[in-house]
Scaffold this active site. Structure first.
Site, mmCIF file in Angstrom:
data_model
loop_
_atom_site.group_PDB
_atom_site.id
_atom_site.type_symbol
_atom_site.label_atom_id
_atom_site.label_comp_id
_atom_site.label_asym_id
_atom_site.label_seq_id
_atom_site.Cartn_x
_atom_site.Cartn_y
_atom_site.Cartn_z
ATOM 1 N N ASP A 30 0.803 -1.233 0.000
ATOM 2 C CA ASP A 30 0.000 0.000 0.000
ATOM 3 C C ASP A 30 0.836 1.283 0.000
ATOM 4 O O ASP A 30 0.288 2.378 -0.063
ATOM 5 C CB ASP A 30 -0.952 0.009 1.204
ATOM 6 C CG ASP A 30 -0.212 -0.021 2.539
ATOM 7 O OD1 ASP A 30 0.979 0.330 2.586
ATOM 8 O OD2 ASP A 30 -0.841 -0.397 3.540
ATOM 9 N N TYR A 89 10.530 4.431 1.549
ATOM 10 C CA TYR A 89 11.448 3.417 2.093
ATOM 11 C C TYR A 89 12.876 3.572 1.581
ATOM 12 O O TYR A 89 13.807 2.995 2.158
ATOM 13 C CB TYR A 89 10.928 1.999 1.799
ATOM 14 C CG TYR A 89 9.882 1.570 2.804
ATOM 15 C CD1 TYR A 89 10.250 0.988 4.013
ATOM 16 C CD2 TYR A 89 8.530 1.768 2.574
ATOM 17 C CE1 TYR A 89 9.303 0.610 4.948
ATOM 18 C CE2 TYR A 89 7.572 1.403 3.505
ATOM 19 C CZ TYR A 89 7.973 0.817 4.697
ATOM 20 O OH TYR A 89 7.040 0.451 5.633
HETATM 21 P P1 NAD Z 1 -0.377 -8.503 13.602
HETATM 22 O O1 NAD Z 1 0.641 -9.340 14.311
HETATM 23 O O2 NAD Z 1 -1.200 -7.538 14.367
HETATM 24 O O3 NAD Z 1 -1.426 -9.466 12.855
HETATM 25 C C1 NAD Z 1 -1.070 -10.620 12.197
HETATM 26 C C2 NAD Z 1 -2.042 -11.743 12.563
HETATM 27 O O4 NAD Z 1 -1.655 -12.908 11.825
HETATM 28 C C3 NAD Z 1 -2.016 -12.137 14.047
HETATM 29 O O5 NAD Z 1 -3.310 -12.134 14.569
HETATM 30 C C4 NAD Z 1 -1.406 -13.541 14.047
HETATM 31 O O6 NAD Z 1 -1.911 -14.376 15.051
HETATM 32 C C5 NAD Z 1 -1.781 -14.041 12.672
HETATM 33 N N1 NAD Z 1 -0.918 -15.104 12.132
HETATM 34 C C6 NAD Z 1 0.430 -15.237 12.261
HETATM 35 N N2 NAD Z 1 0.835 -16.321 11.590
HETATM 36 C C7 NAD Z 1 -0.259 -16.876 11.026
HETATM 37 C C8 NAD Z 1 -0.480 -18.019 10.195
HETATM 38 N N3 NAD Z 1 0.534 -18.792 9.815
HETATM 39 N N4 NAD Z 1 -1.732 -18.286 9.785
HETATM 40 C C9 NAD Z 1 -2.761 -17.499 10.160
HETATM 41 N N5 NAD Z 1 -2.622 -16.409 10.938
HETATM 42 C C10 NAD Z 1 -1.383 -16.114 11.370
HETATM 43 O O7 NAD Z 1 0.379 -7.782 12.410
HETATM 44 P P2 NAD Z 1 0.011 -6.433 11.639
HETATM 45 O O8 NAD Z 1 0.918 -5.366 12.108
HETATM 46 O O9 NAD Z 1 -1.429 -6.184 11.684
HETATM 47 O O10 NAD Z 1 0.442 -6.789 10.161
HETATM 48 C C11 NAD Z 1 -0.077 -7.907 9.451
HETATM 49 C C12 NAD Z 1 0.723 -8.137 8.201
HETATM 50 O O11 NAD Z 1 0.391 -7.193 7.197
HETATM 51 C C13 NAD Z 1 2.235 -7.989 8.406
HETATM 52 O O12 NAD Z 1 2.927 -8.922 7.591
HETATM 53 C C14 NAD Z 1 2.494 -6.596 7.900
HETATM 54 O O13 NAD Z 1 3.844 -6.393 7.589
HETATM 55 C C15 NAD Z 1 1.585 -6.599 6.703
HETATM 56 N N6 NAD Z 1 1.270 -5.297 6.094
HETATM 57 C C16 NAD Z 1 1.711 -5.094 4.827
HETATM 58 C C17 NAD Z 1 1.432 -3.932 4.165
HETATM 59 C C18 NAD Z 1 1.971 -3.748 2.777
HETATM 60 O O14 NAD Z 1 1.990 -2.654 2.274
HETATM 61 N N7 NAD Z 1 2.433 -4.785 2.103
HETATM 62 C C19 NAD Z 1 0.706 -2.933 4.797
HETATM 63 C C20 NAD Z 1 0.243 -3.155 6.088
HETATM 64 C C21 NAD Z 1 0.530 -4.365 6.727
HETATM 65 C C1 G6P Z 2 3.430 0.857 4.965
HETATM 66 C C2 G6P Z 2 4.165 -0.249 4.260
HETATM 67 C C3 G6P Z 2 3.856 -1.571 4.872
HETATM 68 C C4 G6P Z 2 4.084 -1.547 6.378
HETATM 69 C C5 G6P Z 2 3.209 -0.454 6.951
HETATM 70 C C6 G6P Z 2 3.213 -0.297 8.447
HETATM 71 O O1 G6P Z 2 2.080 0.824 4.678
HETATM 72 O O2 G6P Z 2 3.865 -0.296 2.904
HETATM 73 O O3 G6P Z 2 4.582 -2.553 4.228
HETATM 74 O O4 G6P Z 2 3.745 -2.778 6.936
HETATM 75 O O5 G6P Z 2 3.606 0.752 6.369
HETATM 76 O O6 G6P Z 2 4.397 0.119 8.969
HETATM 77 P P1 G6P Z 2 4.459 0.381 10.545
HETATM 78 O O7 G6P Z 2 5.889 0.670 10.784
HETATM 79 O O8 G6P Z 2 3.544 1.536 10.818
HETATM 80 O O9 G6P Z 2 3.998 -0.897 11.181
HETATM 81 MN MN MN Z 3 4.533 -2.231 2.001
#
Ligand code: NAD
Ligand code: G6P
Ligand code: MN
Length: 450
Positions: free
Chosen positions: A172, A264
């Site tokens: 995102d 980033y």
């Molecule tokens: P979080 O730890 O709050 O939530 C992750 C959830 O996944 C937890 O509830 C955990 O129990 C569950 N989980 C872990 N392993 C699992 C598995 N094998 N199967 C099913 N469930 C499982 O984390 P968060 O901060 O909310 O972030 C979630 C993910 O989204 C992270 O990987 C984060 O980096 C990613 N994210 C990516 C973007 C992006 O731009 N690509 C943006 C936002 C968040």
């Molecule tokens: C951006 C990135 C994600 C990252 C998120 C949260 O949206 O694209 O990949 O997981 O920021 O970053 P933070 O440091 O706030 O957990």
């Molecule tokens: Mn990202």
């Protein structure tokens, strides 16, 4: 319009309530029949699910079914779309990913440098298992993955599932940056059309147009240079760390004015400056534990206690809206343009075919159709090739259980460079992650004893 069955894997995530609000806001674009949450942590998921149930009851009465489960078969059968947002090791391991490199004067970050490598090696195993499970129960479902570090996860999934045409990795950040561009221009973010190239968390906007074809790039650059740059999306606008990160774009643009950088890039262009401003006892993981996670859990508790959303402050953010618009474009063949990760295959002419690149693509019901970027100049090509080699070596280290490849990867990374430092960080990472990657723990012993 056919109504979709959506599964959210990582139902307990801090992003889930925002996603639910975005599904409500986007129900005309992406109408749903059912929503299912799946998580391995029943307790973490239940709080978020109970609050979501109340939100959906009040704001999405048309939804036929909402359920949450820790049973894979129940969750994954008959899915049309699966959104994957897991965090292997949780925020506790994220904190170690960030603290260990800082001990040796290197950047400590979730997806960049050694932290990204450690998180990547943890995520790959779970992600491969999950995609096999999804394909077992719902062979035709679209999978939208945004589990981090998305670049490394995307490369690993490309190798494990080379024929899978319904698996898309997405981030995102470009969209969150475009929300700020839209603010500068006084336009809606979905009216902007980007030209962009790079790898995930490692790219540049070369142009920003609107849907009528007007080029706004110079206006945006001038505004950033003269008035500064701030995050405007609801999720990050008031976060001091994100405010600092957006401010750093001003310096990047002043040093390298040709293109508009992804935020980033600050970790690769100013590693020393990034290390200096870090507090090892309050890295980003700790800030998220005391910030986003706390806020989301309190919000869920409040909704559950009140049994209504009437007194809750609920917001829609770009994270959810972006994923949903992409999904809608796949479901209904809208042909909208979004920045996503694809296998290069000539899109960036002077990079390898097998690189997972991040570029704008037309999103159709046969997948993403990327737009050709052409040749990129030496500075960008050099930067990208180093980072790409690092990403490939991390994935090699995973598949080959190779300490040597992991050491090569870290040495190549711009945030590390020095080989003895790479070795020290790697050894500490291996120790901290021995429950997650015992294979590398073992490989290190063989290498060191050889
Ligand atoms: P979080 O730890 O709050 O939530 C992750 C959830 O996944 C937890 O509830 C955990 O129990 C569950 N989980 C872990 N392993 C699992 C598995 N094998 N199967 C099913 N469930 C499982 O984390 P968060 O901060 O909310 O972030 C979630 C993910 O989204 C992270 O990987 C984060 O980096 C990613 N994210 C990516 C973007 C992006 O731009 N690509 C943006 C936002 C968040
Ligand atoms: C951006 C990135 C994600 C990252 C998120 C949260 O949206 O694209 O990949 O997981 O920021 O970053 P933070 O440091 O706030 O957990
Ligand atoms: Mn990202």
């Amino acid at each position: 319009m056919k109504k979709q069955n959506l599964v959210v894997i990582g139902g307990g995530s801090t992003y889930t309530i925002g996603m639910v609000m975005s599904l409500v806001a986007e129900k005309e674009q992406f109408p749903l029949r059912s929503i299912t949450f799946y998580d391995t942590n029943a307790v973490r998921q239940e709080k978020i699910a109970k609050a979501s149930e109340i939100i959906l009851r009040e704001k999405y009465p048309e939804l036929e079914e909402f359920r949450y489960t820790t049973d894979k078969k129940t969750a994954l059968t008959d899915a049309d779309f699966v959104f994957v947002q897991i965090r292997t090791g949780g925020l506790a391991m994220r904190e170690k990913d960030e603290q260990i490199p800082l001990k040796y004067g290197a950047v400590g970050q979730e997806t960049c440098g050694p932290g990204g490598m450690a998180y990547g090696l943890r995520s790959i195993k779970d992600m491969i298992q999950l995609v096999h499970d999804i394909r077992h129960y719902s062979p035709d479902a679209w999978i939208l993955n945004y589990t981090n570090p998305a670049a490394i996860v995307a490369e690993a999934l490309r190798r494990e599932f080379p024929e899978d045409r319904k698996l898309l990795n997405i981030c995102d950040m470009p969209a969150a940056i475009m929300v700020s561009y839209a603010g500068i221009l006084g336009k809606d973010v979905f009216d902007l059309v980007p030209e962009y190239f790079g790898l995930n968390h490692f790219g540049w906007f070369t142009k920003v147009l609107d849907k009528d074809g007007h080029d706004h790039t110079e206006t945006i650059k001038r505004a950033i240079t003269e008035d500064g740059f701030i995050p405007e999306d609801a999720e990050i606008a008031n976060d001091p760390s994100w405010i600092k990160t957006f401010k750093q774009v001003e310096q990047m643009l002043s040093d390298f004015p040709e293109y508009l950088p992804n935020t980033y890039l600050q970790y690769y262009l100013y590693p020393s400056q990034m290390v200096e401003k870090e507090d090892v006892d309050n890295t980003r993981a700790r800030q998220v534990i005391n910030g986003r996670e706390k806020r989301v859990h309190e919000l869920a508790d409040q909704i559950i206690a009140d049994d209504t959303t009437a007194h809750a402050e609920l917001e829609v953010d770009i994270h959810g809206r972006y994923m949903i618009r992409v999904a809608a474009s796949m479901a209904y063949n809208n042909g909208d343009i979004f920045i996503v990760m694809v296998e290069n295959n000539g899109t960036i002419a002077n990079l390898p075919d097998d690189a997972m690149v991040e570029v704008p693509a037309m999103i159709t019901n046969r997948g993403p159709k990327p737009f050709s970027v052409g040749h990129i100049d030496t500075f960008y090509k050099g930067m990208i090739e180093g980072q790409l080699a690092y990403e490939k070596l991390v994935v090699d280290a995973y598949f080959e259980n190779s300490y040597e490849k992991a050491l090569q990867a870290l040495t190549l990374n711009r945030t590390v460079v020095d080989a003895p430092r790479a070795r020290k960080i790697l050894d500490d990472m291996i120790e901290a992650n021995k429950d997650y990657w015992p294979e590398l723990y073992h490989s290190r012993r063989l290498t060191v004893n050889a």
